[in-house]
Design a protein around this motif. Structure first.
Motif, short mmCIF file in Angstrom:
data_model
loop_
_atom_site.label_atom_id
_atom_site.label_comp_id
_atom_site.label_asym_id
_atom_site.label_seq_id
_atom_site.Cartn_x
_atom_site.Cartn_y
_atom_site.Cartn_z
N GLN A 28 16.91 -6.55 -2.70
CA GLN A 28 17.34 -5.16 -2.76
C GLN A 28 16.22 -4.20 -2.38
O GLN A 28 16.46 -3.12 -1.86
CB GLN A 28 17.85 -4.83 -4.18
CG GLN A 28 19.12 -5.58 -4.56
CD GLN A 28 20.28 -5.27 -3.63
OE1 GLN A 28 20.53 -4.11 -3.30
NE2 GLN A 28 20.98 -6.31 -3.18
N LYS A 29 14.97 -4.58 -2.65
CA LYS A 29 13.85 -3.69 -2.34
C LYS A 29 13.65 -3.52 -0.83
O LYS A 29 12.91 -2.63 -0.40
CB LYS A 29 12.56 -4.20 -2.97
CG LYS A 29 12.03 -5.48 -2.35
CD LYS A 29 10.69 -5.85 -2.97
CE LYS A 29 10.10 -7.10 -2.30
NZ LYS A 29 8.79 -7.46 -2.86
N LEU A 30 14.30 -4.36 -0.03
CA LEU A 30 14.20 -4.25 1.42
C LEU A 30 15.23 -3.30 2.00
O LEU A 30 15.22 -3.05 3.20
CB LEU A 30 14.35 -5.64 2.07
CG LEU A 30 13.35 -6.71 1.63
CD1 LEU A 30 13.64 -8.02 2.33
CD2 LEU A 30 11.93 -6.26 1.91
N LYS A 31 16.11 -2.77 1.17
CA LYS A 31 17.17 -1.89 1.65
C LYS A 31 16.79 -0.42 1.46
O LYS A 31 15.85 -0.09 0.73
CB LYS A 31 18.49 -2.21 0.93
CG LYS A 31 19.01 -3.62 1.23
CD LYS A 31 20.36 -3.86 0.59
CE LYS A 31 20.90 -5.23 0.91
NZ LYS A 31 22.25 -5.48 0.31
N VAL A 32 17.55 0.44 2.11
CA VAL A 32 17.21 1.86 2.15
C VAL A 32 17.23 2.52 0.77
O VAL A 32 16.34 3.34 0.48
CB VAL A 32 18.15 2.59 3.13
CG1 VAL A 32 17.91 4.10 3.08
CG2 VAL A 32 17.94 2.07 4.54
N PRO A 33 18.21 2.25 -0.11
CA PRO A 33 18.18 2.93 -1.42
C PRO A 33 16.87 2.73 -2.17
O PRO A 33 16.35 3.67 -2.79
CB PRO A 33 19.36 2.29 -2.17
CG PRO A 33 20.32 1.91 -1.09
CD PRO A 33 19.46 1.46 0.05
N ALA A 73 13.98 2.05 -0.71
CA ALA A 73 12.95 2.75 0.06
C ALA A 73 12.95 4.24 -0.28
O ALA A 73 11.89 4.87 -0.35
CB ALA A 73 13.19 2.54 1.55
N LEU A 74 14.12 4.82 -0.49
CA LEU A 74 14.20 6.24 -0.83
C LEU A 74 13.52 6.54 -2.16
O LEU A 74 13.00 7.64 -2.36
CB LEU A 74 15.68 6.67 -0.90
CG LEU A 74 16.40 6.80 0.44
CD1 LEU A 74 17.90 6.98 0.22
CD2 LEU A 74 15.84 7.97 1.24
N SER A 75 13.50 5.57 -3.06
CA SER A 75 12.85 5.79 -4.35
C SER A 75 11.34 5.69 -4.26
O SER A 75 10.64 6.07 -5.20
CB SER A 75 13.37 4.76 -5.38
OG SER A 75 12.92 3.46 -5.05
N ARG A 76 10.81 5.21 -3.12
CA ARG A 76 9.37 5.02 -3.00
C ARG A 76 8.70 6.05 -2.10
O ARG A 76 7.48 6.10 -2.04
CB ARG A 76 9.06 3.61 -2.46
CG ARG A 76 9.46 2.47 -3.38
CD ARG A 76 8.86 1.15 -2.93
NE ARG A 76 9.31 0.76 -1.61
CZ ARG A 76 10.37 -0.01 -1.36
NH1 ARG A 76 11.10 -0.46 -2.37
NH2 ARG A 76 10.70 -0.34 -0.14
N ILE A 77 9.46 6.84 -1.37
CA ILE A 77 8.83 7.80 -0.47
C ILE A 77 8.21 8.95 -1.27
O ILE A 77 8.56 9.19 -2.43
CB ILE A 77 9.85 8.36 0.56
CG1 ILE A 77 10.94 9.14 -0.13
CG2 ILE A 77 10.41 7.26 1.41
CD1 ILE A 77 11.90 9.82 0.83
N GLU A 108 8.85 3.56 5.42
CA GLU A 108 8.87 2.79 4.18
C GLU A 108 9.68 1.51 4.34
O GLU A 108 9.31 0.45 3.81
CB GLU A 108 9.46 3.65 3.06
CG GLU A 108 9.45 3.00 1.70
CD GLU A 108 8.06 2.64 1.22
OE1 GLU A 108 7.87 1.50 0.75
OE2 GLU A 108 7.16 3.47 1.33
N ILE A 109 10.79 1.56 5.07
CA ILE A 109 11.60 0.36 5.30
C ILE A 109 10.80 -0.67 6.10
O ILE A 109 10.80 -1.87 5.79
CB ILE A 109 12.91 0.73 6.03
CG1 ILE A 109 13.77 1.63 5.15
CG2 ILE A 109 13.69 -0.53 6.41
CD1 ILE A 109 14.95 2.23 5.89
N PRO A 160 0.79 -1.24 0.00
CA PRO A 160 0.00 0.00 0.00
C PRO A 160 0.82 1.28 0.00
O PRO A 160 0.29 2.33 -0.32
CB PRO A 160 -0.82 -0.12 1.29
CG PRO A 160 -0.81 -1.56 1.64
CD PRO A 160 0.48 -2.09 1.14
N LEU A 161 2.09 1.20 0.37
CA LEU A 161 2.85 2.44 0.48
C LEU A 161 3.70 2.70 -0.74
O LEU A 161 4.77 3.29 -0.66
CB LEU A 161 3.73 2.40 1.73
CG LEU A 161 2.96 2.46 3.04
CD1 LEU A 161 3.93 2.46 4.19
CD2 LEU A 161 2.09 3.67 3.09
#
Length: 580
Positions: A413-418, A420-424, A217-218, A93-94
């Motif tokens: 990789q989608k579980l890492k911060v980089p 997450a930064l692309s999804r905020i 997001e993480i 959802p996020l």
């Protein structure tokens, strides 16, 4: 034939992730793409191949007839509610709010209208450029700034109708206001000094929001919120109404109200099938998210702004607003419990939809992420440093932790911060930046001080002023309202934790529940569940107003009768917060 269909799907995916549509339209995105091993890679397509496709020409032709992508033959109807996508065809959802509905675009693409809008934009830009050197601007600085602010604010309010993203409007408004201020200031050096000071204050809020949104997001990428949502087992309609309300209330006190709404509405889809009852539960989520964010310094962006700038402190805002916030939720819940949608609901449960499993070490990430958010007020009290340093500390710890626990796992990789930064929601952060810089320019020019003096002369009662700001927040975004109030009244007029600032925090936070467009939580609910503005007005606005009024009365009664709204024995058990 197969190549053409795959290519068109790839183009549709590309367009949907790069097209900025109004907020309401950004809530639904593409259905899963039928990608196979035969699907050509987008990276292998040359610019010539892209041009040869003639995609826009086909879109225009489909707009005249109907869109083959949309199950609804009516081009004016929005496509069905597709789930957000991730790499597997399902998106949690996020997902970024920039994921948009390509079907809706193709069905409503109007090149003539777009050309007209482009000409209007260029015409306004040219007129502004021609007028900016006019001596009238220097002689009438305040009038010029108010006109620009009103025009920009109208563009933000009517974002959906004008199809202009409010983030872009906010940034453009901020730049124009500061250019006018530089012309009207005694010297350019003074304007630069004022801009530097305003930028320093705004940056603290922007850094804090970026850090908090990334942490959330993480946690969500690890499905950490399943620990909360999976424990809701009741299916009784009336009980579920109260459980959903108070789970959202306390979740929103730690997360922001927008994230809490998205998480809880997604849960709601798994618990209750589409019905009037589910719409009512969604409205409860909006009211609870706004009420829950009002009594903690990290629950809503407006309380965070007041906290960072010193108008409120952690302990006193929690003591003063906890009970009023609970009342502002309990009253609507009590009234809604009597409605036919709740009492007449024969459906008590639905089969849970298949959901993703929690990622490895998801519980650990949830615990550390939640602890990082809660630790921020403690960090501020211990060190005296601003809150954004504390949130950056938490983000750094979580970043290192996720890198360590997923080391060598290329498929995660989608579980890492980089990732997450692309999804905020970066466009939301830029909107706050534009609004706060705009308000800073009005404060530097003295416009807000003049407005404060006018209000003091004509509305001497601070309770009425705060209540009016809350009502206005149902129509106007509460971020600029609170920012303007902070510029109108400084700490010499009303000291830290005074009744005025606490009322502003409560009213601006909960007043947005009275209309579905009055808060980010309401807009998210409107988009995710396709709720009509007038349905919310008929079914929910009265309940929300009753809760809003009851909360204000509770707060004023506690202050005038000197009643402790939070027992001192409870307060004494909260360490390190007395000075924060």
């Amino acid at each position: 034939m197969a190549f053409s269909s795959h290519l068109l799907s790839s183009q549709t995916f590309f367009k949907a992730h790069n097209l900025g549509l109004p907020l309401r339209q950004r809530q639904s995105v593409l259905p899963p793409l039928p990608l196979t091993s035969a699907t050509p890679s987008l990276k292998k397509l040359s610019s010539r191949q892209w041009r040869d496709v003639g995609f826009i020409a086909r879109v225009e032709e489909k707009a005249k007839t109907s869109s083959p992508f949309s199950p609804d033959p009516d081009p004016g109807t929005e496509p069905p509610d597709y789930e957000l996508l991730d790499e597997s065809g399902n998106c949690d959802p996020l997902c970024s709010v920039d994921d948009v509905s390509s079907q809706y675009f193709e069905a409503n693409y109007q090149p003539k209208t777009d050309l007209f809008k482009a000409l209007v934009v260029f015409g306004l830009a040219f007129a502004g450029t021609a007028a900016i050197n006019h001596s009238w601007v220097a002689a009438n600085q305040n009038v010029a700034m108010v006109l620009v602010f009103v025009l920009g604010y109208a563009g933000i309010i009517f974002e959906e109708s004008l199809a202009f993203n409010k983030s872009g409007v906010g940034l453009l408004m901020a730049v124009c206001l500061w250019v006018i201020r530089s012309i009207g200031a005694p010297s350019t050096e003074i304007a630069v000094t004022e801009l530097t000071r305003a930028n320093a204050e705004v940056s603290e809020i922007v850094y804090f929001l970026l850090g908090a949104m990334t942490i959330v997001e993480i946690v969500d990428a690890h499905q950490g919120f399943k620990l909360v949502t999976d424990n809701i087992t009741t299916r009784n309609p009336r009980t579920l109404l109260w459980v959903i309300g108070f789970v959202t209330f306390f979740l929103s006190s730690v997360l922001d109200n927008l994230t809490s709404t998205i998480v809880m509405v997604s849960l709601l889809r798994k618990l209750v099938p589409p019905s009037e009852y589910r719409k009512l539960l969604g409205a409860v989520i909006v009211i609870a998210a706004n009420a829950g964010g009002a009594w903690t310094p990290i629950g809503d962006v407006t309380t965070t702004m007041l906290w960072i700038h010193g108008q409120i402190s952690t302990l006193n805002i929690m003591k003063g607003l906890f009970v009023p916030s609970v009342i502002s939720l309990a009253v609507p819940l009590s009234l809604m419990s009597l409605t036919s949608e709740v009492n007449g609901s024969s459906q008590k449960s639905s089969s849970l939809l298949a959901s993703e499993q929690m990622a490895p070490r998801g519980q650990l990430v949830f615990g550390v992420g939640l602890g990082a958010l809660v630790f921020v007020p403690v960090f501020k009290a211990l060190t005296g440093l601003p809150p954004y340093i504390g949130i950056l500390l938490g983000l750094g710890v979580l970043w290192i932790l996720t890198d360590a626990i997923h080391y060598g796992e290329s498929g995660r990789q989608k579980l890492k911060v980089p990732q997450a930064l692309s999804r905020i929601d970066t466009q939301g952060v830029l909107f706050f930046l534009g609004i706060l810089l705009s308000v800073g320019s009005l404060e530097a020019a003295g416009v807000l001080r003049e407005l404060a003096n006018y209000l003091d002369q004509h509305i001497p009662n601070i309770e009425l002023i705060a209540s009016a700001i809350g009502v206005a927040s149902a129509v106007i975004d509460n971020v600029p309202l609170v920012a303007a109030t902070m510029g109108m009244y400084d700490l010499t007029s009303f000291p830290q934790d005074s009744e005025f600032w606490q009322l502003i925090a409560f009213c601006a936070g909960t007043g947005g529940s009275m209309l579905i467009i009055g808060s980010a939580a309401g807009v998210a609910f409107m988009g995710m569940e396709k709720i009509d503005f007038f349905w919310y007005l008929r079914k929910v606005s009265g309940f929300a107003f009753a809760g809003y009024a009851a909360g204000i009365i509770t707060y004023l009664a506690a202050q005038n009768l000197h009643l402790p709204v939070l027992p001192d024995s409870v307060v004494a058990q909260i360490p390190f917060l007395s000075g924060s």
